[in-house]
Scaffold this motif. Structure first.
Motif, short mmCIF file in Angstrom:
data_model
loop_
_atom_site.label_atom_id
_atom_site.label_comp_id
_atom_site.label_asym_id
_atom_site.label_seq_id
_atom_site.Cartn_x
_atom_site.Cartn_y
_atom_site.Cartn_z
N ARG A 298 -8.44 -7.35 -11.17
CA ARG A 298 -9.30 -8.25 -11.00
C ARG A 298 -8.90 -9.74 -10.72
O ARG A 298 -9.66 -10.46 -10.25
N SER A 299 -7.55 -9.81 -10.75
CA SER A 299 -6.93 -10.99 -10.62
C SER A 299 -6.63 -11.28 -8.93
O SER A 299 -6.20 -12.02 -8.64
N PHE A 300 -6.78 -10.11 -8.35
CA PHE A 300 -6.43 -10.13 -7.00
C PHE A 300 -7.48 -11.06 -6.03
O PHE A 300 -8.82 -10.83 -6.47
N GLN A 301 -7.10 -11.69 -5.14
CA GLN A 301 -7.67 -12.35 -4.17
C GLN A 301 -8.27 -11.57 -2.91
O GLN A 301 -7.57 -10.49 -2.93
N LEU A 302 -9.17 -11.90 -2.28
CA LEU A 302 -9.52 -11.25 -0.93
C LEU A 302 -8.59 -10.93 -0.22
O LEU A 302 -8.37 -9.89 0.50
N ALA A 303 -7.55 -11.96 -0.19
CA ALA A 303 -6.35 -11.81 0.87
C ALA A 303 -5.38 -10.93 0.28
O ALA A 303 -4.96 -10.16 1.04
N ASP A 304 -5.32 -10.47 -0.95
CA ASP A 304 -4.67 -9.53 -1.49
C ASP A 304 -4.75 -8.16 -1.25
O ASP A 304 -4.24 -7.45 -0.84
N PHE A 305 -6.36 -7.78 -0.91
CA PHE A 305 -6.58 -6.76 -0.70
C PHE A 305 -6.44 -6.28 0.70
O PHE A 305 -6.39 -5.22 1.29
N VAL A 306 -6.54 -7.17 1.48
CA VAL A 306 -6.26 -7.21 2.90
C VAL A 306 -4.83 -6.90 3.15
O VAL A 306 -4.67 -6.02 3.97
N THR A 307 -3.86 -7.61 2.32
CA THR A 307 -2.42 -7.32 2.45
C THR A 307 -2.23 -5.76 1.91
O THR A 307 -1.46 -4.91 2.76
N LEU A 308 -2.99 -5.45 0.85
CA LEU A 308 -2.92 -3.89 0.59
C LEU A 308 -3.28 -3.06 1.87
O LEU A 308 -2.55 -1.72 1.86
N GLY A 309 -4.25 -3.31 2.38
CA GLY A 309 -4.40 -2.53 3.78
C GLY A 309 -3.29 -2.21 4.64
O GLY A 309 -3.18 -1.10 5.13
N ASN A 310 -2.38 -3.44 4.55
CA ASN A 310 -1.13 -3.46 5.58
C ASN A 310 -0.20 -2.23 4.76
O ASN A 310 0.26 -1.31 5.46
N GLY A 311 -0.16 -2.38 3.41
CA GLY A 311 0.60 -1.17 2.80
C GLY A 311 0.09 -0.04 2.95
O GLY A 311 1.02 1.16 3.13
N VAL A 312 -1.23 0.20 3.15
CA VAL A 312 -1.67 1.59 3.21
C VAL A 312 -1.39 2.15 4.34
O VAL A 312 -1.15 3.23 4.65
N CYS A 313 -1.29 1.35 5.63
CA CYS A 313 -1.00 1.61 6.98
C CYS A 313 0.27 2.27 6.94
O CYS A 313 0.71 3.17 7.51
N GLY A 314 1.23 1.58 6.22
CA GLY A 314 2.65 2.16 6.37
C GLY A 314 2.99 3.15 5.65
O GLY A 314 3.61 4.15 6.07
N CYS A 315 2.06 3.41 4.47
CA CYS A 315 2.14 4.61 3.87
C CYS A 315 1.71 6.01 4.50
O CYS A 315 2.21 6.93 4.56
N LEU A 316 0.54 5.54 5.12
CA LEU A 316 -0.16 6.69 5.93
C LEU A 316 0.90 7.06 7.20
O LEU A 316 0.78 8.17 7.69
N SER A 317 1.57 6.11 7.79
CA SER A 317 2.20 6.23 8.93
C SER A 317 3.33 7.22 8.47
O SER A 317 3.70 8.24 9.12
N LEU A 318 4.20 6.81 7.28
CA LEU A 318 4.96 8.01 6.77
C LEU A 318 4.63 9.32 6.66
O LEU A 318 5.40 10.11 7.00
N MET A 319 3.56 9.46 6.09
CA MET A 319 3.21 10.81 5.71
C MET A 319 2.78 11.34 6.90
O MET A 319 2.86 12.80 7.17
N PHE A 320 2.26 10.81 7.88
CA PHE A 320 1.85 11.69 9.18
C PHE A 320 3.05 11.82 9.89
O PHE A 320 3.03 12.82 10.67
N ALA A 321 4.11 11.11 10.11
CA ALA A 321 5.28 11.48 10.55
C ALA A 321 5.78 12.65 10.07
O ALA A 321 6.41 13.63 10.45
N MET A 322 5.86 12.75 8.62
CA MET A 322 6.30 13.86 8.02
C MET A 322 5.39 15.20 8.33
O MET A 322 5.90 16.42 8.56
N LYS A 323 4.08 14.99 8.42
CA LYS A 323 3.23 16.27 8.81
C LYS A 323 3.67 16.33 10.10
O LYS A 323 3.25 17.64 10.33
N ALA A 324 3.80 15.45 11.06
CA ALA A 324 4.18 16.06 12.62
C ALA A 324 5.50 16.86 12.45
O ALA A 324 5.40 17.99 13.31
N LEU A 325 6.39 16.51 11.68
CA LEU A 325 7.42 17.37 11.58
C LEU A 325 7.19 18.77 11.07
O LEU A 325 7.83 19.98 11.50
#
Length: 245
Positions: free
Chosen positions: A26-53
């Motif tokens: 609840r203390s997160f600002q709107l910009a913090d949720f946008v930043t989390l979107g960046n982290g989600v992209c990085g996490c998904l990139s790692l998982m899809f790279a492993m899925k490709a292998l």
């Protein structure tokens, strides 16, 4: 009132009050949720790279590639949102660095591994790259308060290349895969016998862009992996100053 009950009341009043549930979210600002979107992209990139292998399917690899520019978009957007809402905070700064490290530090290194940079010396260079990204972000957080700023309070320049510039490396890898310069297998039919497809030896010297060289007996290196070394070195440079847009 008994001494036991009075002791309980005293302990209860002296204990710090517990925070309410989900108080951090609840203390997160709107910009913090946008930043989390960046982290989600990085996490998904790692998982899809492993899925490709695992599946030997380059469709997952290209999905992994695409996650990085989307992460760059979120990284660009969160600063704009923070200035629009006037909601910058120390929590947002730390969150931004951790998300950047996931999307532009670890994920590009794993993509390099997925594209065939798997020799021992390749791993040394990839690890150096990751450590440079980590050090660069830590240095920025430690020095940002003392760096020169414009009238709006914005830092005037970067010391070393910003870590999102590793998008260039991801672009080179994506181009190489699209041109058949990596991976011997090309979208084979997915094997449904189980959750893991058989992993073949796809990364022979002739199937990794640029081939490989032997530096010492038993120690080979793919020359193209050195772009990671150059990128890491530029990130930690203090003499290289890039104006901040």
């Amino acid at each position: 009132m008994s001494s036991h009950s009075s002791e309980q009341v005293k302990r209860k009043t002296s204990d710090p009050e517990l925070p309410s549930r989900f108080s951090m979210v609840r203390s997160f600002q709107l910009a913090d949720f946008v930043t989390l979107g960046n982290g989600v992209c990085g996490c998904l990139s790692l998982m899809f790279a492993m899925k490709a292998l695992i599946t030997q399917n380059t469709d997952f690899l290209f999905t992994s590639f695409w996650c990085i520019p989307v992460g760059v978009f979120f990284d660009f957007l969160d600063g704009r949102v923070a200035r629009w809402k006037n909601s910058s905070s120390l929590l947002g700064q730390e969150l931004d660095s951790l998300a950047d490290f996931c999307s532009f530090g670890i994920a590009p290194a794993v993509l390099g591994f997925a594209c065939g940079f798997q020799k021992m010396l390749d791993l040394v260079v990839l690890t150096y790259f990751v450590c440079c990204g980590l050090a660069r972000l830590a240095r920025y957080n430690a020095t940002v308060a003392a760096m020169p700023k414009d009238s709006g309070g914005k830092v005037k320049f970067f010391e070393g290349t910003p870590i999102p510039t590793t998008l260039v490396i991801v672009g080179v890898l994506a181009y190489g895969v699209s041109c058949g310069k990596f991976w011997r297998f090309a979208n084979p039919v997915y094997q449904h016998e189980g959750p893991f497809a058989v992993f073949s030896q796809a990364f022979t010297p002739e199937h990794v862009w640029g081939g490989e060289i032997t530096l010492f007996p038993g120690y080979e290196l793919h020359p193209l992996v050195l772009m990671y070394g150059v990128s890491g070195t530029l990130m930690i440079s203090r003499r290289l100053r890039i104006p901040k847009p």
